[in-house]
Design an enzyme around this catalytic site. Structure first.
Site, PDB file in Angstrom:
ATOM      1  N   GLU A  27       1.211  -0.949   0.153  1.00  0.00           N
ATOM      2  CA  GLU A  27       0.391  -0.106   0.113  1.00  0.00           C
ATOM      3  C   GLU A  27       0.536   0.963  -0.021  1.00  0.00           C
ATOM      4  OE1 GLU A  27      -1.814   1.880   3.419  1.00  0.00           O
ATOM      5  OE2 GLU A  27      -1.835   0.023   4.814  1.00  0.00           O
ATOM      6  N   ALA A 144     -13.501   1.262   6.458  1.00  0.00           N
ATOM      7  CA  ALA A 144     -13.943   0.742   5.187  1.00  0.00           C
ATOM      8  C   ALA A 144     -13.110  -0.270   4.693  1.00  0.00           C
ATOM      9  CB  ALA A 144     -13.666   1.568   3.720  1.00  0.00           C
ATOM     10  N   LYS A 162      -3.303  -1.779  16.134  1.00  0.00           N
ATOM     11  CA  LYS A 162      -3.141  -1.158  17.229  1.00  0.00           C
ATOM     12  C   LYS A 162      -4.327  -0.386  18.088  1.00  0.00           C
ATOM     13  CE  LYS A 162       0.546   2.083  14.664  1.00  0.00           C
ATOM     14  NZ  LYS A 162       0.255   1.700  13.015  1.00  0.00           N
TER      15      LYS A 162
HETATM   16  N1  PSU Z   1      -3.030   1.858  10.570  1.00  0.00           N
HETATM   17  C1  PSU Z   1      -1.195   1.754  10.678  1.00  0.00           C
HETATM   18  N2  PSU Z   1      -0.569   1.943  10.083  1.00  0.00           N
HETATM   19  C2  PSU Z   1      -1.501   2.844   8.828  1.00  0.00           C
HETATM   20  C3  PSU Z   1      -3.211   2.588   8.390  1.00  0.00           C
HETATM   21  C4  PSU Z   1      -3.851   2.678   9.598  1.00  0.00           C
HETATM   22  O1  PSU Z   1      -1.159   0.809  11.770  1.00  0.00           O
HETATM   23  O2  PSU Z   1      -0.517   3.525   7.966  1.00  0.00           O
HETATM   24  C5  PSU Z   1      -3.703   2.797   7.367  1.00  0.00           C
HETATM   25  C6  PSU Z   1      -3.756   2.515   6.284  1.00  0.00           C
HETATM   26  O3  PSU Z   1      -3.615   2.352   5.142  1.00  0.00           O
HETATM   27  C7  PSU Z   1      -5.227   1.372   5.908  1.00  0.00           C
HETATM   28  C8  PSU Z   1      -5.562   2.716   7.143  1.00  0.00           C
HETATM   29  O4  PSU Z   1      -5.684   1.402   5.539  1.00  0.00           O
HETATM   30  O5  PSU Z   1      -4.838   3.809   8.076  1.00  0.00           O
HETATM   31  C9  PSU Z   1      -6.477   3.219   7.396  1.00  0.00           C
HETATM   32  O6  PSU Z   1      -7.555   4.246   7.585  1.00  0.00           O
HETATM   33  P1  PSU Z   1      -8.764   4.876   8.256  1.00  0.00           P
HETATM   34  O7  PSU Z   1      -9.585   4.181   9.762  1.00  0.00           O
HETATM   35  O8  PSU Z   1      -9.293   5.997   7.447  1.00  0.00           O
HETATM   36  O9  PSU Z   1     -10.167   3.663   7.319  1.00  0.00           O
END
Ligand code: PSU
Ligand code: MN
Length: 306
Positions: A27, A144, A162
């Site tokens: 990603e 999502a 986390k």
């Molecule tokens: N959690 C982590 N590191 C990250 C992310 C989440 O420990 O880099 C990033 C990933 O790209 C994940 C996104 O898909 O954040 C999720 O964001 P949201 O909670 O806004 O859906």
């Protein structure tokens, strides 16, 4: 194979897919929003190298100038890393407008899965996934990523989630949507910086071959959807739970006090935790991504052999 007209598959990646050779998707939100420059670019390039060393072709995924990229160039990675938070964090709902406008976007777990699947890539390595946030019973803040895992047939190899998230509710959500949560060599869900969370995974699996077989059968049965493989951070790099949990609690309190919400929440919490723990959490973060890249490459190799 007719590919999506908006998708560019890098030649090396296309060649590997056409010959059923192992490919691992990566990603780009982790590059732009997950780590500071220049460690983000160095890490992204090193992860690609580790995937090659373990017998697979890396495909870093992003939206560049409105094109969906399965396989970014070094320049693309450098641009995403330098722009950091100025690049749009692209989840499923963002993709259409970014492409229509010809803009750049850093792909989350969600959009990386979407584009990997369009390209024919079945295995994806990252650090952590999004999930059900603490307090989601009132904010309804559920990533999502969980919905994508429910529907899109890509194996996601991560280091668990986390505890900025409510891990118990995240597991409940995944169960409801039929997503298998596998512990690699463990019965306990790892909590990213630490090897333990106190929550059980659905199954422990101990070899890449067995992971590949389970994913293969899931697709052959017609069940579809993704599989979440949670790989504990190597012991040598795991953090003191008291230190990391105190930083997470403080980060969540600051986010609430400042009214942070929506797509800003996760990047804010990640940056704050990093700030509160100095460089230690960044080192751990980098090492666990390397560890996941190794496992994903070996699993992709096993999957190609089936
Ligand atoms: N959690 C982590 N590191 C990250 C992310 C989440 O420990 O880099 C990033 C990933 O790209 C994940 C996104 O898909 O954040 C999720 O964001 P949201 O909670 O806004 O859906
Ligand atoms: Mn959210």
């Amino acid at each position: 194979m007719k590919l999506n007209q908006y998708l560019d598959v890098a030649p090396e990646v296309a060649e590997a897919i056409a010959h059923n050779k192992p490919v691992v998707a990566l990603e780009s939100t982790i590059i732009s929003h997950g780590m500071p420059y220049p460690q983000n670019v160095e890490t992204a390039l090193k992860v690609e190298e580790i995937i090659r060393e373990n017998g697979a072709v890396p495909a870093t995924i992003a939206v560049i100038g409105g094109r969906l990229k399965a396989g970014c160039s070094r320049d693309d990675i450098e641009v995403l890393g330098k722009k950091g938070h100025d690049v749009a964090k692209a989840s499923r709902r963002d993709l259409a407008v970014l492409v229509a406008r010809g803009e750049d976007g850093a792909t989350t777990v969600t959009t990386t899965m979407i584009i990997a699947h369009m390209a024919g890539i079945r295995v994806f390595a990252t650090g952590g996934i999004g999930g059900v946030h603490r307090g989601a019973e009132t904010t309804m803040d559920i990533s999502a990523d969980l919905e994508e895992l429910a529907h899109t047939p890509v194996m996601v190899v991560c280091a668990g989630a986390k505890s900025i998230l409510d891990l118990g509710l995240t597991l409940e959500y995944l169960e409801t949507h039929g997503v298998p949560v596998i512990g690699y060599g463990t019965k306990e869900l790892p909590a990213f910086y630490t090897r333990k969370s106190g929550f059980a995974v659905d199954y422990e699996i101990d070899t890449p071959a067995e992971l590949a077989r389970a994913f293969h059968v899931q697709q052959e049965l017609g069940l579809g959807g993704g599989m979440l493989v949670t790989n504990p951070i190597p012991e040598a790099f795991s953090m003191d739970p008291a230190v990391i949990n105190a930083a997470i609690d403080e980060a969540i309190a600051q986010a609430a006090a400042r009214g942070i919400h929506g797509k800003e929440t996760t990047p804010f919490l990640l940056a704050k935790v990093k700030e509160l723990t100095g460089g230690d959490s960044l080192d751990s973060n980098i090492q666990l991504v390397f560890n996941n890249a190794r496992l994903a490459a070996r699993t992709a190799a096993e999957l190609s052999a089936l």
